[in-house]
Design an enzyme around this catalytic site. Structure first.
Site, PDB file in Angstrom:
ATOM      1  N   GLY A   1       0.690  -1.257   0.046  1.00 22.14           N
ATOM      2  CA  GLY A   1       0.065  -0.107   0.163  1.00 22.14           C
ATOM      3  C   GLY A   1       0.864   1.078  -0.085  1.00 22.14           C
ATOM      4  O   GLY A   1       0.562   2.024   0.804  1.00 22.14           O
TER       5      GLY A   1
ATOM      6  N   TYR B   1     -14.733  -3.418   8.725  1.00 16.00           N
ATOM      7  CA  TYR B   1     -13.302  -2.870   8.759  1.00 16.00           C
ATOM      8  C   TYR B   1     -12.635  -3.179  10.004  1.00 16.00           C
ATOM      9  O   TYR B   1     -11.735  -3.649  10.326  1.00 16.00           O
ATOM     10  CB  TYR B   1     -13.430  -1.376   8.602  1.00 16.00           C
ATOM     11  CG  TYR B   1     -12.166  -0.744   8.638  1.00 16.00           C
ATOM     12  CD1 TYR B   1     -11.322  -0.704   7.519  1.00 16.00           C
ATOM     13  CD2 TYR B   1     -11.928  -0.006   9.732  1.00 16.00           C
ATOM     14  CE1 TYR B   1      -9.778   0.021   7.621  1.00 16.00           C
ATOM     15  CE2 TYR B   1     -10.792   0.711   9.703  1.00 16.00           C
ATOM     16  CZ  TYR B   1      -9.679   0.762   8.704  1.00 16.00           C
ATOM     17  OH  TYR B   1      -8.403   1.401   8.870  1.00 16.00           O
TER      18      TYR B   1
ATOM     19  N   GLY C   1      -1.611   7.695   0.435  1.00 17.15           N
ATOM     20  CA  GLY C   1      -1.694   8.069   1.924  1.00 17.15           C
ATOM     21  C   GLY C   1      -0.682   7.722   2.822  1.00 17.15           C
ATOM     22  O   GLY C   1       0.593   8.228   2.412  1.00 17.15           O
ATOM     23  N   ILE C   2      -0.658   7.164   3.743  1.00 13.89           N
ATOM     24  CA  ILE C   2       0.271   6.905   4.991  1.00 13.89           C
ATOM     25  C   ILE C   2       1.350   6.208   4.185  1.00 13.89           C
ATOM     26  O   ILE C   2       2.657   6.590   4.290  1.00 13.89           O
ATOM     27  CB  ILE C   2      -0.295   5.956   6.109  1.00 13.89           C
ATOM     28  CG1 ILE C   2      -1.492   6.617   6.698  1.00 13.89           C
ATOM     29  CG2 ILE C   2       1.034   5.865   7.033  1.00 13.89           C
ATOM     30  CD1 ILE C   2      -2.172   5.667   7.726  1.00 13.89           C
ATOM     31  N   GLY C   3       1.055   5.109   3.440  1.00 17.02           N
ATOM     32  CA  GLY C   3       2.217   4.236   2.812  1.00 17.02           C
ATOM     33  C   GLY C   3       3.086   4.920   1.897  1.00 17.02           C
ATOM     34  O   GLY C   3       4.250   4.720   1.669  1.00 17.02           O
TER      35      GLY C   3
ATOM     36  N   SER D   1      -5.722  -0.304  13.487  1.00 16.30           N
ATOM     37  CA  SER D   1      -6.511   0.911  13.894  1.00 16.30           C
ATOM     38  C   SER D   1      -7.053   0.582  15.098  1.00 16.30           C
ATOM     39  O   SER D   1      -7.331  -0.580  15.664  1.00 16.30           O
ATOM     40  CB  SER D   1      -7.775   0.941  12.692  1.00 16.30           C
ATOM     41  OG  SER D   1      -8.425   2.105  13.156  1.00 16.30           O
TER      42      SER D   1
HETATM   43  N1  LIG Z   1      -6.453   6.996   7.433  1.00 14.14           N
HETATM   44  C1  LIG Z   1      -6.768   6.815   8.575  1.00 14.14           C
HETATM   45  O1  LIG Z   1      -7.443   7.535   9.115  1.00 14.14           O
HETATM   46  C2  LIG Z   1      -6.312   5.415   9.018  1.00 14.14           C
HETATM   47  C3  LIG Z   1      -6.598   4.921  10.296  1.00 14.14           C
HETATM   48  C4  LIG Z   1      -6.225   3.973  11.373  1.00 14.14           C
HETATM   49  C5  LIG Z   1      -5.627   2.752  10.222  1.00 14.14           C
HETATM   50  N2  LIG Z   1      -5.357   3.224   8.855  1.00 14.14           N
HETATM   51  C6  LIG Z   1      -4.683   2.157   8.002  1.00 14.14           C
HETATM   52  O2  LIG Z   1      -3.792   2.684   7.445  1.00 14.14           O
HETATM   53  C7  LIG Z   1      -3.484   1.799   6.249  1.00 14.14           C
HETATM   54  C8  LIG Z   1      -3.196   2.971   5.045  1.00 14.14           C
HETATM   55  O3  LIG Z   1      -4.344   3.348   4.643  1.00 14.14           O
HETATM   56  P1  LIG Z   1      -4.494   4.920   4.178  1.00 14.14           P
HETATM   57  O4  LIG Z   1      -5.357   5.688   5.109  1.00 14.14           O
HETATM   58  O5  LIG Z   1      -3.143   5.412   3.850  1.00 14.14           O
HETATM   59  O6  LIG Z   1      -5.391   4.755   2.884  1.00 14.14           O
HETATM   60  P2  LIG Z   1      -5.035   4.865   1.593  1.00 14.14           P
HETATM   61  O7  LIG Z   1      -4.515   6.283   0.979  1.00 14.14           O
HETATM   62  O8  LIG Z   1      -6.326   4.504   0.930  1.00 14.14           O
HETATM   63  O9  LIG Z   1      -3.977   3.906   0.961  1.00 14.14           O
HETATM   64  C9  LIG Z   1      -4.331   2.356   0.830  1.00 14.14           C
HETATM   65  C10 LIG Z   1      -3.120   1.747   0.343  1.00 14.14           C
HETATM   66  O10 LIG Z   1      -3.630   0.100   0.142  1.00 14.14           O
HETATM   67  C11 LIG Z   1      -3.721  -0.153  -1.348  1.00 14.14           C
HETATM   68  N3  LIG Z   1      -4.882  -1.027  -1.475  1.00 14.14           N
HETATM   69  C12 LIG Z   1      -6.269  -0.803  -1.106  1.00 14.14           C
HETATM   70  N4  LIG Z   1      -6.875  -1.887  -1.590  1.00 14.14           N
HETATM   71  C13 LIG Z   1      -6.010  -2.822  -2.154  1.00 14.14           C
HETATM   72  C14 LIG Z   1      -6.145  -4.082  -2.646  1.00 14.14           C
HETATM   73  N5  LIG Z   1      -7.319  -4.544  -2.942  1.00 14.14           N
HETATM   74  N6  LIG Z   1      -5.095  -4.659  -3.192  1.00 14.14           N
HETATM   75  C15 LIG Z   1      -3.671  -4.036  -3.099  1.00 14.14           C
HETATM   76  N7  LIG Z   1      -3.774  -2.843  -2.298  1.00 14.14           N
HETATM   77  C16 LIG Z   1      -4.496  -2.155  -2.086  1.00 14.14           C
HETATM   78  C17 LIG Z   1      -3.931   1.242  -2.020  1.00 14.14           C
HETATM   79  O11 LIG Z   1      -3.125   0.938  -3.394  1.00 14.14           O
HETATM   80  P3  LIG Z   1      -4.183   1.150  -4.762  1.00 14.14           P
HETATM   81  O12 LIG Z   1      -5.173   2.278  -4.329  1.00 14.14           O
HETATM   82  O13 LIG Z   1      -3.157   1.586  -5.480  1.00 14.14           O
HETATM   83  O14 LIG Z   1      -4.866  -0.022  -4.699  1.00 14.14           O
HETATM   84  C18 LIG Z   1      -3.023   1.993  -1.201  1.00 14.14           C
HETATM   85  O15 LIG Z   1      -1.644   2.215  -1.435  1.00 14.14           O
HETATM   86  C19 LIG Z   1      -4.411   0.909   6.009  1.00 14.14           C
HETATM   87  O16 LIG Z   1      -4.223  -0.396   6.659  1.00 14.14           O
HETATM   88  C20 LIG Z   1      -5.776   1.350   6.891  1.00 14.14           C
HETATM   89  O17 LIG Z   1      -6.473   0.663   7.497  1.00 14.14           O
HETATM   90  C21 LIG Z   1      -5.769   4.382   8.357  1.00 14.14           C
END
Ligand SMILES: NC(=O)c1ccc[n+]([C@@H]2O[C@H](COP(=O)([O-])OP(=O)(O)OC[C@H]3O[C@@H](n4cnc5c(N)ncnc54)[C@H](OP(=O)(O)O)[C@@H]3O)[C@@H](O)[C@H]2O)c1
Length: 304
Positions: A9, A170, A13-15, A138
């Site tokens: 990921g 989730y 976002g974070i990644g 989370s």
């Molecule tokens: N944002 C928050 O408030 C928050 C809070 C707590 C935990 N988190 C956790 O933080 C992590 C990163 O989330 P984020 O907030 O940075 O969201 P994000 O911006 O949506 O990033 C998610 C990443 O996961 C990849 N991804 C999503 N679905 C996928 C799939 N089916 N197969 C392969 N890759 C996939 C996306 O890549 P593509 O779009 O290129 O597929 C993207 O690189 C997640 O595990 C999330 O649960 C987030």
């Protein structure tokens, strides 16, 4: 020698932010995502963050377990060491969708895919020890429940109604992340490979809710506005969240910590149910079955 880090990921976002920080620190950053164009952009950023450090983008859909296996094979063929695996890819869905195997999408992408990937890469991590596994969970894991595991696998509420609730799905998947981390750390004790998980804060400006309902997106949009003005309390900036991931991946301060749950950089207590050993084992056995691995993993080498 540069550390080799695989970060899932990494295209958003974070990644994405963490990939760039790790590269700037000199790591060889291998990252995954589905979006080829975003992958190309991040690869350019990663390579320019530290011109001597290489990077690589792997296009993988985590709802496809065969693609996850292929990723593990490729990484192991291309790199003879792996210092850290950061399981960060995640999704949140508003509609019930299932994979080819009939597993609900959120549970498959957020829990089963990293379970599979990790177990296939443990042999390489063990050879590279000291090495680390970091799982992005989370604080919402506290709302999760896996007591009716089969209902979670199908994507149905445990009340027998057959209904799907995206937020519950989730939370259940994020609870699975914590249970997996604790069980993995126990099974890897003494190998030099640690496993920890982290709540990165609440970062409404990432792409996480892109597949959620209009209400969730509107609410998140408003929260993003507040958070951009004041990333305080539960709110975190994308940079702050990425910092937590990078800290757990590289800091000497946590080199010997394993099986722990972090709220950003701070150690915290996970939900009480994480202490339920029977539940952890049941989740492990069923996860192994669903992805076609022996329940004895991470012992042995499933790719040998
Ligand atoms: N944002 C928050 O408030 C928050 C809070 C707590 C935990 N988190 C956790 O933080 C992590 C990163 O989330 P984020 O907030 O940075 O969201 P994000 O911006 O949506 O990033 C998610 C990443 O996961 C990849 N991804 C999503 N679905 C996928 C799939 N089916 N197969 C392969 N890759 C996939 C996306 O890549 P593509 O779009 O290129 O597929 C993207 O690189 C997640 O595990 C999330 O649960 C987030």
């Amino acid at each position: 020698m540069s550390e080799v880090v695989l970060l899932t990921g990494g295209t958003s976002g974070i990644g994405r932010e963490a990939a760039e920080i790790l590269a700037a620190q000199g790591a060889i950053v291998l990252f995954t995502g589905r979006d080829r164009e975003a992958g190309r952009e991040v690869l350019l950023a990663v390579r320019s963050a530290h011109p001597e450090s290489a990077g690589e983008f792997y296009r993988v859909d985590f709802a496809d377990f065969e693609a996850v296996r292929e990723l593990a094979r490729e990484i192991r063929a291309d790199y003879d060491r792996l210092d850290a695996l950061v399981n960060n890819a995640g999704t949140s869905q508003s509609q019930r969708r299932t994979t080819e195997e009939g597993v609900e999408f959120t549970f498959a992408v957020n829990h089963l895919a990293p379970f599979l990937l990790t177990n296939l890469l443990v042999p390489r991590l063990r050879e590279s020890a000291p090495a680390r596994i970091i799982n992005t969970t989370s604080a919402l894991h506290e709302n999760g429940s896996l007591s009716d595991l089969e209902a979670v696998v199908r994507g149905e509420e445990a009340d027998g109604s057959g209904a799907f609730d995206g937020l519950d799905a989730y939370a259940d998947s994020k609870l699975a992340n914590v249970l997996f981390t604790v069980e993995l750390a126990e099974r890897l004790a003494g190998t030099g490979v640690t496993a920890n998980c982290v709540h990165p804060g609440w970062i409404p400006q990432t792409g996480l809710v892109r597949n959620s309902t209009g209400f969730a997106r509107a609410f998140t949009g408003a929260a993003a506005l507040v958070a951009s003005v004041a990333p305080v309390g539960p709110f975190e900036s994308v940079e702050g969240a990425a910092d937590a991931l990078v800290y757990l991946t590289t800091s000497d301060e946590v080199a010997d910590v394993s099986g722990a749950y972090f709220d950003r950089r701070e150690r915290a207590s996970p939900a009480k149910v994480v202490g339920d050993e029977e539940l952890r084992r049941r989740l492990w056995r069923r996860s192994a079955e669903l992805v076609g691995l022996p329940a004895s993993v991470p012992e042995g080498d499933p790719l040998a």
